[in-house]
Design a protein around this motif. Structure first.
Motif, short mmCIF file in Angstrom:
data_model
loop_
_atom_site.label_atom_id
_atom_site.label_comp_id
_atom_site.label_asym_id
_atom_site.label_seq_id
_atom_site.Cartn_x
_atom_site.Cartn_y
_atom_site.Cartn_z
N LEU A 90 5.46 10.68 -32.77
CA LEU A 90 6.28 11.59 -33.62
C LEU A 90 6.81 12.83 -32.58
N ASP A 91 8.21 13.23 -32.56
CA ASP A 91 9.02 14.12 -31.85
C ASP A 91 9.54 15.18 -32.50
N ALA A 92 9.51 16.51 -32.13
CA ALA A 92 10.03 17.47 -33.11
C ALA A 92 11.59 17.50 -32.64
N ASP A 93 12.06 17.19 -31.44
CA ASP A 93 13.21 17.45 -31.08
C ASP A 93 14.31 16.30 -31.78
N PRO A 94 15.53 16.60 -32.05
CA PRO A 94 16.54 15.56 -32.59
C PRO A 94 16.90 14.60 -31.59
N ALA A 95 16.65 14.70 -30.10
CA ALA A 95 17.00 13.57 -29.28
C ALA A 95 16.01 13.78 -28.07
N PRO A 96 16.10 12.52 -27.26
CA PRO A 96 15.01 12.36 -26.10
C PRO A 96 15.44 13.84 -25.08
N GLY A 97 14.36 14.01 -24.53
CA GLY A 97 14.36 15.07 -23.34
C GLY A 97 13.21 16.00 -23.28
N GLY A 98 12.49 16.09 -24.51
CA GLY A 98 11.29 17.11 -24.37
C GLY A 98 11.83 18.48 -23.99
N ALA A 99 10.88 19.20 -23.20
CA ALA A 99 11.26 20.49 -22.79
C ALA A 99 12.39 20.52 -21.84
N TRP A 100 12.67 19.50 -21.04
CA TRP A 100 13.95 19.46 -19.93
C TRP A 100 15.21 19.63 -20.98
N ALA A 101 15.36 19.20 -22.03
CA ALA A 101 16.62 19.32 -22.92
C ALA A 101 17.05 20.86 -23.23
N HIS A 102 15.92 21.77 -22.92
CA HIS A 102 16.27 23.13 -23.42
C HIS A 102 16.16 24.01 -22.02
N ARG A 103 16.13 23.56 -20.79
CA ARG A 103 16.16 24.21 -19.64
C ARG A 103 17.55 24.95 -19.47
N SER A 104 17.60 25.80 -18.80
CA SER A 104 18.69 26.46 -18.31
C SER A 104 19.96 25.72 -17.71
N PRO A 105 21.03 25.66 -18.03
CA PRO A 105 22.10 24.67 -17.42
C PRO A 105 22.36 25.19 -16.02
N SER A 106 21.65 26.40 -15.44
CA SER A 106 21.86 26.36 -14.01
C SER A 106 20.91 25.63 -13.21
N LEU A 107 19.91 25.26 -13.94
CA LEU A 107 18.69 24.48 -13.13
C LEU A 107 19.17 23.11 -12.82
#
Length: 350
Positions: A34-51
């Motif tokens: 069970l995953d709370a996000d709408p798409a794969p990636g976990g926390a990585w999907a929320h990291r800064s675009p500059s990383l």
């Protein structure tokens, strides 16, 4: 009704799901993720675009699927979620999303009830892999600041701070990343509660084991978790070298209070435009509260990945396994523990 529910489809959750499938648990019938996000990636999907991948503070491949060599300049928030999506597809993992778990409760028949915003699941065992990203830690300091304050979780790159003066709070890799970027376009002040810990030597396997042992001892005693990164110290990463070249690593002690226009140490006030709190995260385990796992020390006492108070519950990506390589190992260990408790699934192939 399944044998095992995995909560979270980040690195730790996907590792656990891989090992469950490998041990013979049937997708959707034997286990579900069970995953709370709408798409794969976990926390990585929320990291800064500059990383960028060049400045990622360590990454380890998931089991049985190597991350193709990425462009070092590619945003981590695109590369890693793409890799996770391919991993889910390659191993046909039963990830259901978006599903937000509200609570896990014991049932009279010995099973566990997983209550979510998308219905309920009943399970014989649970692997919790919810990580920390959704629980950023913001310490309280006296005073009130009229400028902008944000946690590292909400940081989206240096452009919005151009020409400003910015305080960066924190002594870890996240603070160094922010300094390495913001100091190129703005004035920065780096403050930490304790003097930063530096690690000059190589991150050898022996060093890694010693670091994990320090964190493991805390969770074994039921004390609040410290991150693995907090013990490793700051090493010669790309971000560290860049921040050093920009002269941004002249650390000051923590300020006493916030003021309307900045921060102050005693009578000395520093006027700034923004404060970035790179002060870490706490484990997201509030949904486990009905199970009564927390001990008097404030944390959950652990035996490996297993909650000492309940052998049905395993926590991965928690404490010593809160790193990409640690999460992989923890996923395997948790599944081994569950097989030891439940026995081999009926469809397991010998």
């Amino acid at each position: 009704m399944v044998d095992v529910v995995v909560i979270g489809a980040g690195q730790a959750g996907l590792s656990a799901a891989y090992h469950l499938r490998r041990r013979g648990f049937a997708p959707y019938e034997g286990f579900v993720v069970l995953d709370a996000d709408p798409a794969p990636g976990g926390a990585w999907a929320h990291r800064s675009p500059s990383l960028r991948m060049a400045t990622v503070h360590g990454f380890h491949d998931l089991p049985d699927f190597e991350l193709p060599a990425p462009d070092p300049a590619a945003p981590a928030r695109e590369v890693v979620p793409g890799y996770f999506a391919a991993y889910e597809a390659k191993h046909a993992l039963p990830v259901v999303r978006p599903v937000r778990v509200r609570a896990v409760r014991p049932l009279p028949d010995g099973r566990l009830l997983v209550d979510t915003d998308a219905g309920q699941w009943s399970a014989r065992a649970l692997i919790n892999a919810t990580g920390t990203w959704t629980r950023p830690f913001l310490p309280h300091y006296p005073g009130r600041f009229a400028g902008r304050q944000l946690h590292y979780a909400d940081y989206r790159g240096p452009e919005e701070f151009a020409g400003q003066r910015v305080v960066v709070v924190g002594g870890g890799a996240s603070a160094v990343q922010v300094l390495s970027e913001v100091a190129a376009v703005a004035g920065t002040v780096w403050v930490t509660r304790r003097p930063p810990v530096y690690h000059d030597g190589p991150f050898t396997e022996e060093f890694g084991r010693a670091v994990v042992a320090q964190v493991e001892e805390r969770v074994r005693l039921g004390l609040p978790v410290r991150s693995v990164v907090s013990v490793t110290g700051l090493g010669p990463s790309v971000a560290y070298r860049r921040a050093q070249e920009l002269g941004a690593l002249e650390r000051r002690p923590m300020f006493d209070r916030l003021t309307e226009h900045g921060v102050a140490w005693g009578e000395h006030e520093e006027r700034v435009d923004a404060v970035v709190w790179a002060t870490g995260f706490r484990p997201e385990i509030t949904h486990l509260a009905p199970l009564g796992l927390r001990g008097p020390g404030g944390g959950i006492r652990m035996d490996g990945t297993r909650a000492a108070a309940d052998p049905r519950i395993h926590l991965v990506g928690y404490g010593p396994s809160a790193s990409t390589i640690g999460a992989n190992r923890a996923g395997r260990a948790a599944v081994n523990g569950i097989v030891g408790l439940l026995g081999e699934p009926a469809m397991a192939v010998r």
